[in-house]
Structures are given as structure tokens and as C-alpha cells.
Design a protein around this motif. Structure first.
Motif, PDB file in Angstrom:
ATOM      1  N   MET A 156       0.840  -1.196   0.000  1.00 21.28           N
ATOM      2  CA  MET A 156       0.000   0.000   0.000  1.00 21.28           C
ATOM      3  C   MET A 156       0.875   1.247   0.000  1.00 21.28           C
ATOM      4  N   ILE A 157       0.406   2.272  -0.660  1.00 29.89           N
ATOM      5  CA  ILE A 157       1.139   3.536  -0.695  1.00 29.89           C
ATOM      6  C   ILE A 157       1.061   4.220   0.660  1.00 29.89           C
ATOM      7  N   GLU A 158       2.189   4.792   1.117  1.00 25.51           N
ATOM      8  CA  GLU A 158       2.235   5.411   2.445  1.00 25.51           C
ATOM      9  C   GLU A 158       1.439   6.713   2.459  1.00 25.51           C
ATOM     10  N   GLU A 159       0.964   7.079   3.637  1.00 33.54           N
ATOM     11  CA  GLU A 159       0.085   8.236   3.798  1.00 33.54           C
ATOM     12  C   GLU A 159       0.706   9.562   3.356  1.00 33.54           C
ATOM     13  N   PRO A 160       2.001   9.841   3.646  1.00 35.64           N
ATOM     14  CA  PRO A 160       2.573  11.108   3.155  1.00 35.64           C
ATOM     15  C   PRO A 160       2.492  11.257   1.649  1.00 35.64           C
ATOM     16  N   ALA A 161       2.727  10.145   0.947  1.00 36.21           N
ATOM     17  CA  ALA A 161       2.629  10.202  -0.518  1.00 36.21           C
ATOM     18  C   ALA A 161       1.189  10.404  -0.959  1.00 36.21           C
ATOM     19  N   ARG A 162       0.281   9.798  -0.248  1.00 35.67           N
ATOM     20  CA  ARG A 162      -1.140   9.939  -0.597  1.00 35.67           C
ATOM     21  C   ARG A 162      -1.594  11.401  -0.475  1.00 35.67           C
ATOM     22  N   GLN A 163      -1.018  12.122   0.475  1.00 37.59           N
ATOM     23  CA  GLN A 163      -1.414  13.513   0.700  1.00 37.59           C
ATOM     24  C   GLN A 163      -0.936  14.435  -0.421  1.00 37.59           C
ATOM     25  N   ILE A 164       0.199  14.132  -1.031  1.00 39.94           N
ATOM     26  CA  ILE A 164       0.751  15.066  -2.012  1.00 39.94           C
ATOM     27  C   ILE A 164       0.388  14.738  -3.441  1.00 39.94           C
ATOM     28  N   LEU A 165      -0.012  13.486  -3.704  1.00 44.90           N
ATOM     29  CA  LEU A 165      -0.276  13.114  -5.094  1.00 44.90           C
ATOM     30  C   LEU A 165      -1.605  13.684  -5.572  1.00 44.90           C
ATOM     31  N   PRO A 166      -1.660  14.140  -6.819  1.00 40.83           N
ATOM     32  CA  PRO A 166      -2.891  14.713  -7.358  1.00 40.83           C
ATOM     33  C   PRO A 166      -3.933  13.642  -7.642  1.00 40.83           C
ATOM     34  N   GLN A 167      -5.181  14.044  -7.616  1.00 39.63           N
ATOM     35  CA  GLN A 167      -6.269  13.117  -7.904  1.00 39.63           C
ATOM     36  C   GLN A 167      -6.656  13.197  -9.390  1.00 39.63           C
ATOM     37  N   THR A 168      -5.651  13.171 -10.262  1.00 40.98           N
ATOM     38  CA  THR A 168      -5.901  13.300 -11.694  1.00 40.98           C
ATOM     39  C   THR A 168      -6.372  11.971 -12.265  1.00 40.98           C
ATOM     40  N   GLN A 169      -7.388  12.016 -13.078  1.00 38.30           N
ATOM     41  CA  GLN A 169      -7.944  10.799 -13.632  1.00 38.30           C
ATOM     42  C   GLN A 169      -7.152  10.338 -14.851  1.00 38.30           C
ATOM     43  N   GLY A 170      -6.912   9.050 -14.922  1.00 38.29           N
ATOM     44  CA  GLY A 170      -6.255   8.462 -16.078  1.00 38.29           C
ATOM     45  C   GLY A 170      -7.272   8.060 -17.134  1.00 38.29           C
ATOM     46  N   PRO A 171      -6.792   7.432 -18.209  1.00 33.89           N
ATOM     47  CA  PRO A 171      -7.682   7.093 -19.325  1.00 33.89           C
ATOM     48  C   PRO A 171      -8.772   6.095 -18.965  1.00 33.89           C
ATOM     49  N   SER A 172      -8.547   5.298 -17.911  1.00 37.30           N
ATOM     50  CA  SER A 172      -9.543   4.293 -17.515  1.00 37.30           C
ATOM     51  C   SER A 172     -10.248   4.695 -16.227  1.00 37.30           C
ATOM     52  N   ALA A 173     -10.252   6.010 -15.945  1.00 36.84           N
ATOM     53  CA  ALA A 173     -10.896   6.547 -14.737  1.00 36.84           C
ATOM     54  C   ALA A 173     -10.298   5.947 -13.471  1.00 36.84           C
ATOM     55  N   ILE A 174      -9.022   5.577 -13.526  1.00 38.32           N
ATOM     56  CA  ILE A 174      -8.314   5.084 -12.344  1.00 38.32           C
ATOM     57  C   ILE A 174      -7.273   6.120 -11.993  1.00 38.32           C
ATOM     58  N   ASN A 175      -7.303   6.680 -10.808  1.00 37.56           N
ATOM     59  CA  ASN A 175      -6.332   7.727 -10.501  1.00 37.56           C
ATOM     60  C   ASN A 175      -5.004   7.127 -10.070  1.00 37.56           C
ATOM     61  N   ILE A 176      -4.008   7.982 -10.022  1.00 33.53           N
ATOM     62  CA  ILE A 176      -2.646   7.520  -9.786  1.00 33.53           C
ATOM     63  C   ILE A 176      -2.483   6.895  -8.413  1.00 33.53           C
ATOM     64  N   ILE A 177      -3.276   7.339  -7.451  1.00 36.41           N
ATOM     65  CA  ILE A 177      -3.172   6.754  -6.106  1.00 36.41           C
ATOM     66  C   ILE A 177      -3.636   5.311  -6.120  1.00 36.41           C
ATOM     67  N   ASN A 178      -4.731   5.037  -6.836  1.00 36.43           N
ATOM     68  CA  ASN A 178      -5.201   3.647  -6.929  1.00 36.43           C
ATOM     69  C   ASN A 178      -4.172   2.772  -7.632  1.00 36.43           C
ATOM     70  N   LEU A 179      -3.496   3.316  -8.633  1.00 37.90           N
ATOM     71  CA  LEU A 179      -2.459   2.548  -9.315  1.00 37.90           C
ATOM     72  C   LEU A 179      -1.319   2.209  -8.358  1.00 37.90           C
ATOM     73  N   LEU A 180      -0.893   3.199  -7.570  1.00 35.27           N
ATOM     74  CA  LEU A 180       0.215   2.977  -6.653  1.00 35.27           C
ATOM     75  C   LEU A 180      -0.161   2.088  -5.467  1.00 35.27           C
ATOM     76  N   ASP A 181      -1.452   1.968  -5.186  1.00 37.31           N
ATOM     77  CA  ASP A 181      -1.870   1.061  -4.116  1.00 37.31           C
ATOM     78  C   ASP A 181      -1.596  -0.396  -4.469  1.00 37.31           C
ATOM     79  N   ASP A 182      -1.426  -0.670  -5.771  1.00 37.49           N
ATOM     80  CA  ASP A 182      -1.033  -2.004  -6.199  1.00 37.49           C
ATOM     81  C   ASP A 182       0.493  -2.088  -6.142  1.00 37.49           C
ATOM     82  N   PRO A 183       1.058  -2.857  -5.232  1.00 36.23           N
ATOM     83  CA  PRO A 183       2.522  -2.885  -5.071  1.00 36.23           C
ATOM     84  C   PRO A 183       3.257  -3.398  -6.295  1.00 36.23           C
ATOM     85  N   ARG A 184       2.558  -4.031  -7.212  1.00 35.29           N
ATOM     86  CA  ARG A 184       3.207  -4.566  -8.414  1.00 35.29           C
ATOM     87  C   ARG A 184       3.282  -3.531  -9.535  1.00 35.29           C
ATOM     88  N   TRP A 185       2.562  -2.395  -9.375  1.00 35.73           N
ATOM     89  CA  TRP A 185       2.479  -1.436 -10.479  1.00 35.73           C
ATOM     90  C   TRP A 185       3.647  -0.465 -10.483  1.00 35.73           C
TER      91      TRP A 185
END
Length: 344
Positions: free
Chosen positions: A1-30
Motif C-alpha cells: 500500500m502507498i504510504e500516507e505522506p505520498a497519498r497527501q501530495i499526489l494529485p487526484q488526476t484521472q487516467g484514461p480508464s478513470a483510475i487515478n494515480i493513487i489507486n495505481l500505486l496502491d497495487d505494489p506490483r504497479w
């Protein structure tokens, strides 16, 4: 899981599949791949060949910019010898230290961004003591094909951090090399060097100048330092000049007394602007248009005006004495086009 400090600074920008960058980083394999970049753009190099530009998609670019801001805000930056991609530095500051020297050696680094491997970046950053979550973001967001991609906003900053130690080692070489030659050296090499060697770097362009006639001897030891730091010299771009030949660093002409923009560029833009004005006033060219290289009347778009202004500003930054002559013609051309637009 992505750590909380990183979660606070990352933008909530939507990607092409409506998945934001935080959700992508929550997958440790991505981690970012070529699927997160736009189609490559190939730009011709002045020296031949093509430069591959990989621009990240909007959601990844936004995340990379946040990472860069976090790195800069913590004071992790370039060495004092680096002038490319550094705030308040540029081609002008890169050239000024070389004023007054009569010999110049130019060395290029082979595949500069591609040679900055993830382990090199991670090792350089760890010496600066960043938090673990920032290191994780850099490793997962900022690399492509095992290197830094050209076109990413993070690549310039990270490349300057990687080369910090290299810059200081090369500066140390310039300070000590041949100051006290070995006793077993013969001929002219037995004489200690008394003249200074000045070193600056603009991205992958390394410039050395001195009044010492043995300046070209440092190519081999510089190459040795580069190889130890994970880089290599590009042999075809290694060049040595001595006055009265023109000494030029990153498009800036360096003389005994001052720096100057290339005379060819200054005369070209002065002549081009003058011709555009004369064509509109006297040669039946419609205001707001110009004669292109095929002899056709082509519209002067806002994009062209912005590009011209940028080119002129780059020249004036190096040669302030040309500001009046160049920008007076630019303003006159702009006024001719503006009057026409208002009238229509």
C-alpha cells in the motif's frame, strides 16, 4: 500500500480508464510503463540521428511534477558546476566562467538520460537522506526502459542529482591534475601546471577551458571518472579548440573579454524581421502574412509570434546589446499585424 505522506501530495488526476494515480500505486506490483506514455516523438538532432521524446500521459506527468516539487523543496539539487535544468542558471551562466581562456575542450556524455539507471538514481538520492515513500515514488513513477525518459519533467532534476558526485570528482581533477607531476615523467610533462582549468556542465555537455596548452590531456582521466560513475564519453562529440579559433559552449561564443550569441543567429533574425516588415509595407504581402521558403504567402499565427519571441529572448539573454535592434523590429511587425486584425 502507498504510504500516507505520498497519498497527501499526489494529485487526484484521472487516467484514461478513470483510475487515478493513487489507486495505481496502491497495487505494489504497479510501476510506470510505456502504456503510461504517449506515442514517441522523434526530433532530428543537429549532429544527425533522431532524439526520442517520451511524454507521460497527463495523470503520470502530474504525479511526476509533484515528485519533482518534493525533491526540490527538500533542497536536493544539482552541483554548483551544473547549469542545465537549474533555476536561475542556463547557457549564459554556463559560459561566463570560461571568459578569458584561450583553450577549450568539449566532451559529451553518451545517452545521458538513458544511462541514469534506477539503481544509480536511488543510490544518489539515498545519500541525501529522503523519506522512504519519496524513494518509492521515484522508483515507480520516473523510469522507462531502465533509464530516465526524455520528455518527463522528472528526468532533468534526477539526472542532476545522479551527476552531483561526478561533477565534484571532475572539479577535483581539474584542480589537482598536473599540479605536481611525477618525478619519472619526461620532457614538458615534468613541468607543473600553473594555469587553472575551469569546468562546467550543461546536461550532457561538459566544457573545460584553460590557458594551459596541455588541456586535451585530461580526456582520459575524465573518461575514467565517467566510467566509474556509470557513464561513458561520446567520442564523436569530443572536440578541442585553441584561440584564435572560435570558442563556443552550448551555442554561446566565449572570448577573452565577454560572451556573445552567435553572429549568424543575430544577423539572421534581424534580417528576417526586416524582410517581413518590408514585404508587408512595399511588396504587396498581406499584413499578418509572410513569404515562406516555397514563395507562398503564409499566415503569421500566434504560435509563430511566441516562437519568434522565444528565439529573440534567447539571443538577448546572451547579447543584451541586441535587445533594441531586435525587439524594435519585432514590435513593428506585431503592430502591423495587430492593426490589420482590428480593421477586419
Amino acid at each position: 500500500m502507498i504510504e500516507e505522506p505520498a497519498r497527501q501530495i499526489l494529485p487526484q488526476t484521472q487516467g484514461p480508464s478513470a483510475i487515478n494515480i493513487i489507486n495505481l500505486l496502491d497495487d505494489p506490483r504497479w510501476s510506470a510503463s510505456d502504456l503510461d506514455y504517449l506515442a514517441p516523438v522523434f526530433i532530428p538532432k543537429r549532429s544527425g540521428g533522431l532524439r526520442k521524446i517520451m511524454e507521460p500521459k497527463p495523470y503520470l506527468k502530474a504525479a511526476q511534477k509533484y515528485v519533482v516539487n518534493q525533491i526540490i523543496s527538500r533542497g536536493y539539487g544539482a552541483s554548483q558546476f551544473a547549469h542545465g535544468f537549474v533555476n536561475k542558471r542556463g547557457r549564459r551562466t554556463n559560459a561566463i566562467p570560461h571568459i578569458g581562456n584561450s583553450r577549450m575542450l568539449k566532451i559529451d556524455i553518451q545517452d545521458f538520460f538513458g544511462a541514469c539507471r534506477p539503481e544509480m538514481v536511488s543510490s544518489a538520492l539515498q545519500r541525501l537522506g529522503p523519506p522512504a515513500w519519496l524513494l518509492d515514488l521515484v522508483e515507480r513513477l520516473c523510469f522507462l526502459d531502465n533509464g530516465l525518459p526524455q520528455g518527463s519533467p522528472a528526468s532533468p532534476v534526477l539526472s542532476n542529482i545522479v551527476t552531483r558526485e561526478m561533477d565534484y570528482r571532475i572539479a577535483g581533477l581539474c584542480a589537482k591534475y598536473m599540479r605536481h607531476p611525477r618525478k619519472d615523467m619526461s620532457g614538458e610533462y615534468r613541468n607543473p601546471r600553473t594555469e587553472d582549468i575551469v569546468y562546467t556542465r550543461y546536461a550532457d555537455d561538459m566544457t573545460f577551458t584553460s590557458n594551459w596548452d596541455g588541456l586535451n590531456q585530461i580526456v582520459h582521466p575524465v573518461g575514467h571518472i565517467l566510467s566509474q560513475c556509470g557513464f561513458a564519453i561520446k567520442p564523436s562529440k569530443t572536440k578541442y579548440f585553441t584561440a584564435p579559433a572560435r570558442l563556443e559552449s552550448c551555442g554561446v561564443v566565449v572570448s577573452k573579454e565577454k560572451i556573445n550569441a552567435k553572429r549568424r543567429d543575430r544577423l539572421y533574425w534581424r534580417g528576417r524581421l526586416h524582410k517581413m516588415i518590408v514585404d508587408i509595407k512595399h511588396n504587396a504581402v498581406e499584413p499578418g502574412k509572410f513569404i515562406d521558403k516555397w514563395g507562398r504567402q503564409t499566415q503569421l499565427s500566434e504560435k509563430m509570434f511566441r516562437r519568434m519571441r522565444g528565439k529573440l529572448s534567447a539571443i538577448v539573454d546572451i547579447s543584451p546589446q541586441d535587445k533594441v535592434s531586435l525587439f524594435s523590429k519585432f514590435k513593428e511587425l506585431r503592430a502591423l499585424c495587430t492593426k490589420t486584425n482590428r480593421a477586419t
